[in-house]
Design an enzyme around this catalytic site. Sequence first.
Site, short mmCIF file in Angstrom:
data_model
loop_
_atom_site.label_atom_id
_atom_site.label_comp_id
_atom_site.label_asym_id
_atom_site.label_seq_id
_atom_site.Cartn_x
_atom_site.Cartn_y
_atom_site.Cartn_z
N ASP A 208 10.52 8.52 18.30
CA ASP A 208 9.29 9.31 18.13
C ASP A 208 8.94 10.19 19.32
O ASP A 208 8.43 11.29 19.14
CB ASP A 208 8.11 8.37 17.83
CG ASP A 208 6.90 9.09 17.27
OD1 ASP A 208 7.04 9.79 16.24
OD2 ASP A 208 5.81 8.97 17.85
N HIS B 127 7.69 15.38 20.92
CA HIS B 127 7.65 14.56 19.70
C HIS B 127 9.05 14.53 19.11
O HIS B 127 9.33 15.20 18.11
CB HIS B 127 6.64 15.20 18.72
CG HIS B 127 6.29 14.34 17.54
ND1 HIS B 127 5.81 14.88 16.37
CD2 HIS B 127 6.33 13.00 17.34
CE1 HIS B 127 5.57 13.91 15.50
NE2 HIS B 127 5.88 12.76 16.07
N SER C 138 5.85 14.91 11.50
CA SER C 138 5.64 13.59 10.93
C SER C 138 6.15 13.54 9.49
O SER C 138 5.98 14.50 8.74
CB SER C 138 4.16 13.22 10.96
OG SER C 138 3.75 13.04 12.28
N LYS D 250 0.33 8.49 21.23
CA LYS D 250 0.09 9.92 21.03
C LYS D 250 -0.87 10.49 22.10
O LYS D 250 -0.68 11.61 22.58
CB LYS D 250 -0.49 10.17 19.64
CG LYS D 250 0.38 9.66 18.50
CD LYS D 250 1.76 10.29 18.47
CE LYS D 250 2.48 9.96 17.15
NZ LYS D 250 3.85 10.48 17.14
N ARG E 14 2.36 0.58 8.23
CA ARG E 14 3.28 0.69 9.36
C ARG E 14 3.85 -0.65 9.78
O ARG E 14 3.27 -1.69 9.51
CB ARG E 14 2.51 1.26 10.57
CG ARG E 14 1.95 2.67 10.35
CD ARG E 14 2.90 3.70 10.87
NE ARG E 14 2.48 5.06 10.56
CZ ARG E 14 3.06 6.13 11.10
NH1 ARG E 14 4.04 6.01 11.95
NH2 ARG E 14 2.65 7.34 10.76
N CYS F 37 9.13 13.65 8.43
CA CYS F 37 10.26 14.54 8.16
C CYS F 37 11.58 13.94 8.64
O CYS F 37 12.57 14.65 8.79
CB CYS F 37 10.02 15.92 8.75
SG CYS F 37 8.73 16.82 7.89
N ARG G 140 -4.50 8.46 11.84
CA ARG G 140 -5.06 9.23 12.95
C ARG G 140 -6.11 10.18 12.39
O ARG G 140 -5.98 10.68 11.28
CB ARG G 140 -3.96 10.05 13.64
CG ARG G 140 -3.13 9.27 14.63
CD ARG G 140 -2.16 10.18 15.37
NE ARG G 140 -1.13 10.70 14.50
CZ ARG G 140 -1.06 11.96 14.09
NH1 ARG G 140 -1.94 12.85 14.50
NH2 ARG G 140 -0.10 12.34 13.28
N TYR H 157 -7.09 1.74 14.34
CA TYR H 157 -5.79 2.11 13.80
C TYR H 157 -4.82 2.62 14.86
O TYR H 157 -5.23 3.32 15.80
CB TYR H 157 -5.98 3.19 12.70
CG TYR H 157 -4.66 3.79 12.31
CD1 TYR H 157 -3.83 3.12 11.43
CD2 TYR H 157 -4.22 4.98 12.88
CE1 TYR H 157 -2.58 3.63 11.12
CE2 TYR H 157 -2.98 5.50 12.56
CZ TYR H 157 -2.17 4.82 11.69
OH TYR H 157 -0.94 5.32 11.39
P1 GTP Z 1 6.42 9.93 12.22
O1 GTP Z 1 6.92 8.55 12.58
O2 GTP Z 1 5.15 9.90 11.44
O3 GTP Z 1 6.35 10.88 13.37
O4 GTP Z 1 7.49 10.56 11.17
P2 GTP Z 1 9.09 10.52 11.13
O5 GTP Z 1 9.60 11.88 11.43
O6 GTP Z 1 9.66 9.36 11.84
O7 GTP Z 1 9.31 10.33 9.58
P3 GTP Z 1 10.16 9.28 8.78
O8 GTP Z 1 11.56 9.12 9.28
O9 GTP Z 1 9.34 8.06 8.59
O10 GTP Z 1 10.17 10.17 7.43
C1 GTP Z 1 10.69 9.64 6.37
C2 GTP Z 1 10.57 10.54 5.16
O11 GTP Z 1 11.60 11.53 5.20
C3 GTP Z 1 10.84 9.68 3.97
O12 GTP Z 1 10.17 10.20 2.86
C4 GTP Z 1 12.36 9.79 3.84
O13 GTP Z 1 12.80 9.45 2.58
C5 GTP Z 1 12.56 11.26 4.18
N1 GTP Z 1 13.91 11.54 4.70
C6 GTP Z 1 14.42 11.20 5.91
N2 GTP Z 1 15.69 11.65 6.06
C7 GTP Z 1 15.97 12.32 4.90
C8 GTP Z 1 17.12 13.05 4.44
O14 GTP Z 1 18.12 13.18 5.12
N3 GTP Z 1 17.02 13.61 3.20
C9 GTP Z 1 15.92 13.48 2.43
N4 GTP Z 1 15.90 14.05 1.24
N5 GTP Z 1 14.82 12.80 2.83
C10 GTP Z 1 14.85 12.25 4.05
MN MN Z 2 8.78 7.69 12.82
MN MN Z 3 5.27 10.70 15.27
#
Ligand code: GTP
Ligand code: MN
Ligand code: MN
Length: 617
Positions: free
Chosen positions: A306, A259, A281, A239, A398, A283, A91, A230
Amino acid sequence: TSTPRTTHLAPVREYGAAPEYDTPAFAALSAWVDEIRALTQADRVHWIDGSAAENDALLHELVDEGKLIKLNPEWRPGSYLARSHPSDVARTEGRTFIASEKEIDAGPTNNWADPAEMHAKMNEIFEGSMRGRTMYVVPFSMGPVGGPISQIGVQVTDSAYAVASIGIMTRVGAAVVREIAKGAQWVRTVHSVGAPLAAGEADTTWPCNDEKWIVHFPDTLEVYSFGSGYGGNAILAKKCFALRIASVLARDEGWMAEHMLLIRVVSPQGKAYHVAAAFPSACGKTNLAMLRPTIPGWKVETLGDDITWIRPGADGRMRAINPEAGFFGVAPGTGESTNVTAVETLWGNTIFTNVALRPDGDVWWEGLTDEAPANLIDWEGNAWTPESGSPAAHPNSRFTVSAAQCPQIAEDWEDPEGVPLDVILFGGRRATNVPLVVEATDWSHGVFLGATISSERTAAAEGTLGELRRDPFAMLPFCGYNMGDYFAHWLKMGRAVRFDKAPRIFQVNWFRRGSDGRFLWPGFGDNARVIDWIIRRIEGEVGAVDSPIGRLPKIEDLNLEGADVTDEDLAELFRVDAASWSREADSTEEFFATFGDRLPAALTTELASLRYRLASA
Ligand code: GTP
Ligand code: MN
Ligand code: MN
C-alpha cells in the site's frame, strides 16, 4: 573480561507506566502527553511497550468488553472480529483537512483550514473527550526502528482496538521511545473516538461520534483525529502520517512518500528486479503485491502492498522501503481464485473488521468461496442467509495482519536500507483508451503518465470516453500539499538520481473491456506476462513500437504461451484511438488548469507534445 549485562539495567516498569529517560527530548514527549491528558481528561494513561504480554492483555480486555469477538481457534487461531457502528465504516474524505499556514499550499485537491482556527477547534472538541477512558500512548516507527529511510511518531488514543491494530501495522514500543529520547524527529498524533463516559455509564461495543474531524498540521507535524474508530481515521500512522504528513516531509527533505505496492520480481535467470506500482484504491495493489505468476520460472516476493517510501541512495539509485509492518486489506473479493497468497496469510493472528461470522466461529466474506454458507451472522450482527439480499460482509470490510505471515514475503523485507528501484508502474481502472502496457519515453513523460492517472467508475461503450475520476499518482486523497508542487517534486526527484539509474516508468491497465463489456485481459497471475515484457525491455532484449501515447510492445515479444486471450482481444488491448485520445487530452488540459501557476511547465509541454503526436498520427 566482562560481558555487558543489559537485562537488569532497565528499571522494572509497572504495567503501562511511563518509561524513564533523563533527556530534554523525552521531557518534551512527556510534557506533550501530560498536555493532551489535561485537555482530554482521560482517567488513566497507559504507555504501550509493545510486548506480547501487553498485547494479549489488551485483546483479552476487548473481548471482555464485547468489542472483539474471539474466533474459533481451531479454524482461526489468535484471531478476532470487530463490528463497527454502521455509520463508521470508511475514511471520511469530506471531513479530512490540511491546515497549512497558507491556503495555496493545500492546493485545489484538499480541504484547507486555517491552522490557528483549527487548533482552537481541536482544543474545543477534544476537551473532556476521553473522560472515563484510558489514554494509550503508542510510540511507533514507520520502517525498521532507526533505519535511514524510517520515521517515527507517537499516537495517543482512547481506543484499545486502534492500539491493537497499530501494533500489527507498525513497529511499536520501547525502542521507539529510546529514539525519541535521543532526539529523533517525531510526529505527534492525537486520536479520540469522541465518546466520553460519565461515571457508571456503560460503554458501547464501538464507541464513536457523529461529528468527525481528521485534521493535519503539516507545518508542525501534528495530526488530530476525532469521532471515528475506523482504520484509516484511527490508525494515524497509515494514511495520515505515512502519506499526508510524510509527503510534506518528503518534499522538504528530498524523498518521496507514495501510495504504492512494492515487490521483488525474480526472472528465470535468477536476476532480481524491484517494482513499485501506484494504483488508486480498489485497483489491485494488494493483488499485484501478492502475485503468483502463471508463467514458468518467474517468482514474485512481496515487500509492501500500500505505501512505499523512496529515497535517492549513495549509489545514485532510488532506494525503497515499505514503511508498514502489516496489511490492512479489503476482504471482499479476496479468495482462492483471485489472491490465494492473501488467503494463506490470514490463517491466524488476524483482526477482521465488518466481515460475516460463520456458525462454527470462523469468518466469511463475499468472494472468499464461490458459494456462500447457508447461515451467517452479517457484519451488523443480524442472522443472514443467501436470500437476505444484502452483502453479509460490508463492502469495505478489512483484515489486519502482520506482513511476516505472508508466505511469499521477501526474506529481507525489513532491511532498513531498502531495495534499489528498477521500475515504477502507474495504473487505474480504464475500460477504454489505456493499453495493457505503455512505456514512458523518459522521466518527464513518466511523470505526465502519473499526473494524468484516472479511473472509470463503469464500463464505457467502445470508442466513447467514460466518466473520468482523476487520481494523480493514486494520491488524490493522500497528498498533504499542493498537488501542482507535488508534480514538480516528482520532476525534481528524477534529477536527484544518476540519469541512467532512474527507475523506468510504465503505465499498465488490467481493466480494458471489449464492446461486450467483458475484461479483455485475464489479469491476476497473468499480469506476470506484462512484467516479463517490462523486464526484457529494460534489459534491452526486445524493441518497442512508438505510438502517440508512448512505446508499445510488439505483440510477438509478449510471452502469451497458455494465455486465455484471442488475437482480436490483443489487438484491442493495444489499440490507440487518436480521436478519443484527443478528447482525453482536452480533459487533461481542463484538469491541469485547476492547478494554475503551480502546474510545472514540463507537464504543459508533455501535453502539447501528446497533442502534436496525435495530430500527426
Ligand atoms: P487499497 O488497499 O484500498 O488502497 O486498494 P488496492 O489497490 O490494494 O485494491 P485491491 O487489490 O484490494 O483491489 C482489488 C480489486 O481489483 C478487486 O475487485 C479485484 O478483483 C480487482 N483486481 C485486482 N487485480 C485484477 C486484475 O488483474 N484484473 C481484474 N479484472 N481485476 C483485478
Ligand atoms: Mn490494498
Ligand atoms: Mn490504499
